[in-house]
Each structure stands twice: as structure tokens, then as C-alpha cells.
Design a protein around this motif. Structure first.
Motif, PDB file in Angstrom:
ATOM      1  N   THR A  54      44.097  46.568  52.396  1.00  0.00           N
ATOM      2  CA  THR A  54      44.978  47.079  51.344  1.00  0.00           C
ATOM      3  C   THR A  54      44.574  46.592  49.957  1.00  0.00           C
ATOM      4  O   THR A  54      45.278  46.845  48.990  1.00  0.00           O
ATOM      5  N   THR A  82      40.846  43.295  56.439  1.00  0.00           N
ATOM      6  CA  THR A  82      41.686  42.396  57.236  1.00  0.00           C
ATOM      7  C   THR A  82      40.861  41.543  58.192  1.00  0.00           C
ATOM      8  O   THR A  82      41.363  40.576  58.738  1.00  0.00           O
ATOM      9  N   HIS A 107      51.419  51.048  52.014  1.00  0.00           N
ATOM     10  CA  HIS A 107      50.582  52.244  52.123  1.00  0.00           C
ATOM     11  C   HIS A 107      49.433  51.971  53.095  1.00  0.00           C
ATOM     12  O   HIS A 107      48.957  50.844  53.207  1.00  0.00           O
ATOM     13  N   LEU A 108      48.984  53.021  53.770  1.00  0.00           N
ATOM     14  CA  LEU A 108      47.916  52.883  54.757  1.00  0.00           C
ATOM     15  C   LEU A 108      47.041  54.129  54.735  1.00  0.00           C
ATOM     16  O   LEU A 108      47.553  55.247  54.648  1.00  0.00           O
ATOM     17  N   THR A 141      48.195  48.120  44.957  1.00  0.00           N
ATOM     18  CA  THR A 141      47.358  47.914  46.140  1.00  0.00           C
ATOM     19  C   THR A 141      46.358  49.057  46.216  1.00  0.00           C
ATOM     20  O   THR A 141      46.514  50.080  45.538  1.00  0.00           O
ATOM     21  N   PRO A 143      44.904  50.687  49.533  1.00  0.00           N
ATOM     22  CA  PRO A 143      44.609  50.776  50.962  1.00  0.00           C
ATOM     23  C   PRO A 143      43.322  51.579  51.180  1.00  0.00           C
ATOM     24  O   PRO A 143      43.043  52.531  50.448  1.00  0.00           O
ATOM     25  N   GLN A 145      40.090  52.636  54.375  1.00  0.00           N
ATOM     26  CA  GLN A 145      39.500  52.555  55.706  1.00  0.00           C
ATOM     27  C   GLN A 145      38.062  53.021  55.606  1.00  0.00           C
ATOM     28  O   GLN A 145      37.747  53.975  54.882  1.00  0.00           O
TER      29      GLN A 145
END
Length: 169
Positions: A54, A82, A107-108, A141, A143, A145
Motif C-alpha cells: 500500500t 508486504t 484500498h487494494l 497511500t 496500493p 500489485q
């Protein structure tokens, strides 16, 4: 009294009906027609997450295909995952990265699908956002991936879907 020709007519009619039935049955057993050439469905590509988090030192929404270790090192150093990022063999794979700045915690970003549609790599991901009933940390933030997918030189298009979730108990 029946006429002898009546039986012949009946048998002829029965034979004709049988032939029609067999013709319909044969038509029903044909292979379905091939899909049209402009079918939007593409080749589904396997992908696997290699890191998420994040926090990132990226000011803007980032949607990028990374094809070499030098570029990946620059992006990777700007991301706080993470856990450790998994290794990447760029001779076999590319990294897809999506990062979206957000005004608060909760949020993701998560990839849902990667496809090769025609000559374009299409990467679909969802941005999950906290609903109005959620209590989140205030503060910016980002977030993100990162996922691996089979190596391709195709140009990419990212498709983002935003979905709110509820924190109601």
C-alpha cells in the motif's frame, strides 16, 4: 373395405417421414459453426502475484509492463511490499504493475485476468475501495500489485474496475 393402394400410400408416407426425420437428426448432429473472426475473447494467460503493498513512491496512477531487470529494479525500489518480491526471469516472463494513489487506507489493487486479445495484452484489475461505513487511516497511500505473466512483446492495455466493499459487521 380398404383399397390395396391405401397400404402403399401409407408405406410411402411412412418412408418419407422416416427420411425427413433422419435428415433433421443428421442436421442436429453437425458441429457448431466456428466463432466469428472478430470474437473479442482472447487467449487467457496464466499470471501469478509476485508482490503487493500500500506504499509506493509513485505520484500518478501507474499501469506498466516491465520487460527487463533494469526497469524492474527502478520500479521495485520505489515500492514497499508486504514481503520480499519473488524473483523474475525476464527471458520467460514480464511483470505487470498497477499502482493507484488513494486518499486513505483500506484500498487494494488486485489483478483479475490477463489475456492476449488479437495483438494486445489486456490486463484487468480491480481497485477495492472502502465503503462509507468503513473507518480507515487518513493519509495518502498507493496500493499496488505486481504479477508475472508469460513473456510477450505485445502492446498492453490495462482495464481497471473499481469496487466498494462494506465494513458492516
Amino acid at each position: 373395405m380398404s383399397h390395396p393402394a391405401d397400404g402403399a400410400v401409407f408405406r410411402s408416407g411412412l418412408a418419407l417421414c422416416s427420411l425427413l426425420f433422419l435428415g433433421v437428426l443428421a442436421l442436429g448432429c453437425e458441429d457448431p459453426p466456428p466463432p466469428p473472426e472478430d470474437d473479442p475473447a482472447g487467449e487467457v494467460l496464466y499470471f501469478e502475484p509476485i508482490g503487493f503493498g500500500t506504499r509506493a513512491r509513485l505520484r500518478d496512477t501507474t499501469e506498466v509492463v516491465i520487460r527487463d531487470s533494469t526497469t524492474w529494479a527502478a520500479y521495485r525500489d520505489s515500492l514497499t511490499a508486504t514481503g520480499p518480491f519473488r524473483p523474475v526471469d525476464f527471458s520467460q516472463a514480464v511483470v505487470l504493475l498497477a499502482a493507484v494513489p488513494a486518499p486513505s487506507g483500506g484500498h487494494l489493487v488486485e489483478f483479475e485476468a490477463v489475456e492476449l486479445v488479437g495483438d494486445t495484452l489486456v490486463a484487468q484489475y480491480v481497485l477495492s475501495v472502502p465503503g462509507a461505513d468503513c473507518i480507515t487511516a487518513m493519509g495518502l497511500t498507493t496500493p499496488f500489485q505486481a504479477v508475472l505473466a508469460r513473456r510477450t512483446e505485445a502492446p498492453a492495455r490495462f482495464v481497471r474496475r473499481t469496487e466498494a466493499y462494506s465494513c458492516e459487521l
